[in-house]
Motif scaffolding. Structure first.
Motif, mmCIF file in Angstrom:
data_model
loop_
_atom_site.group_PDB
_atom_site.id
_atom_site.type_symbol
_atom_site.label_atom_id
_atom_site.label_comp_id
_atom_site.label_asym_id
_atom_site.label_seq_id
_atom_site.Cartn_x
_atom_site.Cartn_y
_atom_site.Cartn_z
ATOM 1 N N GLY A 1 0.800 -1.214 0.000
ATOM 2 C CA GLY A 1 0.000 0.000 0.000
ATOM 3 C C GLY A 1 0.836 1.269 0.000
ATOM 4 N N CYS A 2 0.136 2.373 0.289
ATOM 5 C CA CYS A 2 0.756 3.702 0.308
ATOM 6 C C CYS A 2 0.595 4.270 1.707
ATOM 7 C CB CYS A 2 0.059 4.608 -0.712
ATOM 8 S SG CYS A 2 0.458 6.355 -0.505
ATOM 9 N N SER A 3 1.685 4.850 2.231
ATOM 10 C CA SER A 3 1.644 5.366 3.604
ATOM 11 C C SER A 3 0.730 6.589 3.717
ATOM 12 C CB SER A 3 3.059 5.731 4.064
ATOM 13 O OG SER A 3 3.611 6.693 3.178
ATOM 14 N N TYR A 4 0.374 7.192 2.608
ATOM 15 C CA TYR A 4 -0.512 8.370 2.618
ATOM 16 C C TYR A 4 -1.906 7.988 2.103
ATOM 17 C CZ TYR A 4 -2.371 12.964 1.500
ATOM 18 O OH TYR A 4 -3.173 14.063 1.407
ATOM 19 N N ASN A 5 -1.965 7.597 0.842
ATOM 20 C CA ASN A 5 -3.177 6.985 0.260
ATOM 21 C C ASN A 5 -4.390 7.915 0.177
ATOM 22 O OD1 ASN A 5 -3.916 4.680 -1.091
ATOM 23 N ND2 ASN A 5 -4.645 3.562 0.702
ATOM 24 N N ARG A 6 -4.172 9.238 0.145
ATOM 25 C CA ARG A 6 -5.330 10.127 0.118
ATOM 26 C C ARG A 6 -5.314 11.124 -1.038
ATOM 27 N NH1 ARG A 6 -4.271 9.982 5.578
ATOM 28 N NH2 ARG A 6 -3.478 12.110 5.684
ATOM 29 N N PHE B 1 -6.711 11.792 -6.862
ATOM 30 C CA PHE B 1 -6.706 11.266 -8.230
ATOM 31 C C PHE B 1 -6.187 9.837 -8.315
ATOM 32 C CE2 PHE B 1 -2.708 13.191 -7.170
ATOM 33 C CZ PHE B 1 -1.792 12.247 -7.585
ATOM 34 N N CYS B 2 -5.785 9.245 -7.174
ATOM 35 C CA CYS B 2 -5.021 7.995 -7.213
ATOM 36 C C CYS B 2 -5.802 6.873 -6.548
ATOM 37 C CB CYS B 2 -3.683 8.195 -6.490
ATOM 38 S SG CYS B 2 -2.745 6.675 -6.259
ATOM 39 N N ASP B 3 -5.995 5.799 -7.277
ATOM 40 C CA ASP B 3 -6.687 4.651 -6.680
ATOM 41 C C ASP B 3 -5.819 3.390 -6.674
ATOM 42 O OD1 ASP B 3 -6.634 3.904 -9.326
ATOM 43 O OD2 ASP B 3 -8.757 3.376 -9.446
ATOM 44 N N PHE B 4 -4.506 3.568 -6.807
ATOM 45 C CA PHE B 4 -3.648 2.389 -6.939
ATOM 46 C C PHE B 4 -3.675 1.480 -5.707
ATOM 47 C CE2 PHE B 4 -0.944 4.838 -10.135
ATOM 48 C CZ PHE B 4 -1.509 4.176 -11.206
ATOM 49 N N TYR B 5 -3.783 2.082 -4.525
ATOM 50 C CA TYR B 5 -3.626 1.260 -3.317
ATOM 51 C C TYR B 5 -4.814 1.395 -2.366
ATOM 52 C CZ TYR B 5 1.010 1.362 -5.303
ATOM 53 O OH TYR B 5 2.059 1.257 -6.177
ATOM 54 N N ARG B 6 -5.944 1.789 -2.887
ATOM 55 C CA ARG B 6 -7.114 1.963 -2.019
ATOM 56 C C ARG B 6 -7.626 0.626 -1.479
ATOM 57 N NH1 ARG B 6 -9.119 7.585 -2.187
ATOM 58 N NH2 ARG B 6 -7.145 8.569 -2.694
ATOM 59 N N ILE C 1 9.154 6.945 -4.061
ATOM 60 C CA ILE C 1 9.055 7.603 -2.753
ATOM 61 C C ILE C 1 8.373 8.944 -2.952
ATOM 62 C CG2 ILE C 1 11.322 8.744 -2.833
ATOM 63 C CD1 ILE C 1 11.410 8.060 0.279
ATOM 64 N N ASP C 2 7.652 9.391 -1.954
ATOM 65 C CA ASP C 2 7.056 10.710 -2.069
ATOM 66 C C ASP C 2 7.986 11.744 -1.465
ATOM 67 O OD1 ASP C 2 4.369 11.019 -3.374
ATOM 68 O OD2 ASP C 2 4.162 9.115 -2.312
ATOM 69 N N ALA C 3 7.958 12.929 -2.064
ATOM 70 C CA ALA C 3 8.920 13.966 -1.680
ATOM 71 C C ALA C 3 8.863 14.258 -0.188
ATOM 72 C CB ALA C 3 8.658 15.233 -2.487
ATOM 73 N N MET D 1 5.822 14.053 -8.621
ATOM 74 C CA MET D 1 5.607 15.477 -8.317
ATOM 75 C C MET D 1 4.224 15.896 -8.803
ATOM 76 S SD MET D 1 7.812 18.923 -9.091
ATOM 77 C CE MET D 1 7.541 19.221 -10.816
ATOM 78 N N GLU D 2 3.793 15.319 -9.889
ATOM 79 C CA GLU D 2 2.513 15.590 -10.561
ATOM 80 C C GLU D 2 2.496 16.980 -11.190
ATOM 81 O OE1 GLU D 2 1.899 12.714 -10.153
ATOM 82 O OE2 GLU D 2 1.895 12.128 -8.060
ATOM 83 N N SER D 3 2.798 18.012 -10.395
ATOM 84 C CA SER D 3 2.756 19.381 -10.922
ATOM 85 C C SER D 3 3.695 20.262 -10.115
ATOM 86 C CB SER D 3 1.337 19.946 -10.815
ATOM 87 O OG SER D 3 1.328 21.313 -11.213
ATOM 88 N N ARG E 1 -4.905 17.300 -3.171
ATOM 89 C CA ARG E 1 -4.605 16.815 -1.821
ATOM 90 C C ARG E 1 -3.286 16.041 -1.791
ATOM 91 N NH1 ARG E 1 -8.732 13.343 0.223
ATOM 92 N NH2 ARG E 1 -10.283 14.936 -0.191
ATOM 93 N N LYS E 2 -2.374 16.490 -2.605
ATOM 94 C CA LYS E 2 -1.027 15.912 -2.596
ATOM 95 C C LYS E 2 -0.230 16.650 -1.521
ATOM 96 C CE LYS E 2 2.234 13.447 -4.732
ATOM 97 N NZ LYS E 2 2.145 12.105 -5.261
ATOM 98 N N PRO E 3 0.324 15.964 -0.545
ATOM 99 C CA PRO E 3 1.038 16.679 0.508
ATOM 100 C C PRO E 3 2.331 17.293 -0.020
ATOM 101 C CG PRO E 3 0.732 14.359 1.039
ATOM 102 C CD PRO E 3 0.333 14.527 -0.376
#
Ligand code: SF4
Length: 400
Positions: free
Chosen positions: A149-154, A157-162, A237-239, A265-267, A277-279
């Motif tokens: 999974g993803c440690s953030y998961n929120r 736009f992302c449903d990879f690990y829901r 990894i997320d930034a 980064m997405e944007s 809602r990307k941290p």
């Protein structure tokens, strides 16, 4: 890479050549097609038939791909019945050719039918949670799910690990996972060029756990020093997680074989990141890339073209160009442009519709990518001697 060619004549299709390579087995009818590629256990991995490319996943699905007359890519997952017919025909041909040639090394091509492939997919599902996504240069990695999974998961736009909670495996669990993975791949592990630590944020694990994992990977003969796959270790990894580790930590991980990390980064537009809602911010990504690079690890930065639709297009482009220009990216690094695909029922889709945001068309997304690339190219022409690679990352092409 050496290959041994074996051949036969089949009355209905003519000459069939089978090439035994160190990492795969290729079957070719006549001079061009159809052609099929198998791993060393005889699992079909790809084919070219009737002008279409096919990729088969380890969970036994088949994706067909072709380029349209205007250069656009078309792709479609075969229905289960279509996939069964396709695979049955492929293995019938392979088995006949193997029988006609009579070389015992080709027996792996005679060991599969639709029931065996389905059973193999069920076995795969006992070893892996669904492998949701990999970067395009890692499709042939050996995936180790050190986390799930993803440690953030929120992100909206992302449903990879829901479908799964985030979980960090113990070293013992990883050892068991590796044993199952090794048994599943057997000699076919030769096709795997690198190790990918999955799922989304495996490197967020504390250093003590990472060291323990890397000790297991070494002991199991999977590190670059001690056996295949020899291409090093890779991970998303997320930034916002990069700075949880010090430069010394990242240098240690580089010394243990970590070659490149992939950051979504997405944007480069912070207002858009908040909407997604990307941290974190674009500045966080810039700092993360600097730290990673300083440690001797390559970086890959993923940009989502089209995200934010018409409302954010201008700020998305200018922010992204500015952010990418501020990163010390060079040869060995990769900037990926991923056309945004809105997952069905996504929170992003609901919010975007409520805000009156018009999605960009595929042509508009391609134009956005072209403009960003052109802006970066200008910089390159101005004297950047060793540029990073720029490439498309279409999540619809992903097959593991
Ligand atoms: S985009 Fe990355 S951080 Fe966000 S939910 Fe998906 S995997 Fe997690």
């Amino acid at each position: 890479m050496s290959a041994e060619a074996l051949a036969c004549e089949l009355s209905d299709v003519g000459r069939v050549t089978i090439r035994l390579r160190p990492t795969a087995i290729n079957l070719l009818v006549g001079d061009a097609e159809p052609s099929y590629s198998f791993d060393l256990l005889g699992r079909l991995i790809g084919a070219y038939v009737g002008g279409l490319n096919y990729r088969r996943s380890l969970d036994n699905r088949v994706l067909s791909k072709m380029s349209g007359p205007d250069g656009t890519r078309q792709r479609r997952w075969l229905s289960p019945d279509e996939a069964t017919r396709f695979l049955t025909a492929a293995y019938a041909l392979a088995a006949r050719a193997a029988s006609a040639i009579g070389d015992p090394r080709l027996a792996v091509l005679q060991a599969w039918d639709s029931a065996a492939l389905a059973a193999d997919a069920r076995r795969f599902a006992t070893i892996y949670r669904p492998v949701s996504i990999l970067p395009p240069d890692q499709y042939l990695a050996l995936v180790l799910q050190a986390t799930e999974g993803c440690s953030y998961n929120r992100c909206t736009f992302c449903d990879f690990y829901r479908d799964r909670p985030f979980r960090i495996k113990s070293a013992d669990e990883l050892r068991g996972h590796i044993a199952a993975v090794r048994a599943f791949f057997g000699p076919a592990i030769a096709l795997r060029r690198s190790l990918f630590l999955a799922d989304a944020n495996a490197l967020v694990a504390p250093m003590a756990r990472l060291r323990a994992w890397l000790d297991v990977i070494d002991a199991e003969g999977l590190s670059q020093a001690s056996g295949p796959p020899a291409g090093g270790i890779y991970s998303f990894i997320d930034a916002f997680d990069v700075h949880r580790k010090s430069l010394a930590d990242w240098q240690e991980l580089a010394g243990r074989g970590l070659r490149r990390v992939y950051i979504g980064m997405e944007s480069g537009d912070d207002a858009l990141l908040r909407f997604l809602r990307k941290p974190g911010t674009a500045g966080d990504v810039i700092e993360a890339v600097r730290l990673i690079k300083q440690a001797g690890i390559a970086a890959s930065v993923i940009i989502m073209t089209g995200i934010g639709g018409d409302r954010s297009a201008a700020a998305h482009e200018s922010g992204t160009i500015a952010a990418l220009k501020a990163m010390p990216l060079a040869a060995g690094d990769i900037v990926y442009f991923s056309p945004f695909i809105d997952p069905p029922g996504s929170e992003y889709g609901t919010l975007a519709a409520a805000a009156g945001i018009r999605p960009l068309t595929p042509a508009e997304m391609a134009a956005q990518e072209a403009r960003i690339r052109a802006a970066l190219q200008t910089e390159r022409d101005a004297g950047d001697a060793a540029p990073p690679q720029y490439a498309r990352y279409d999540i619809r092409e992903f097959v593991y």
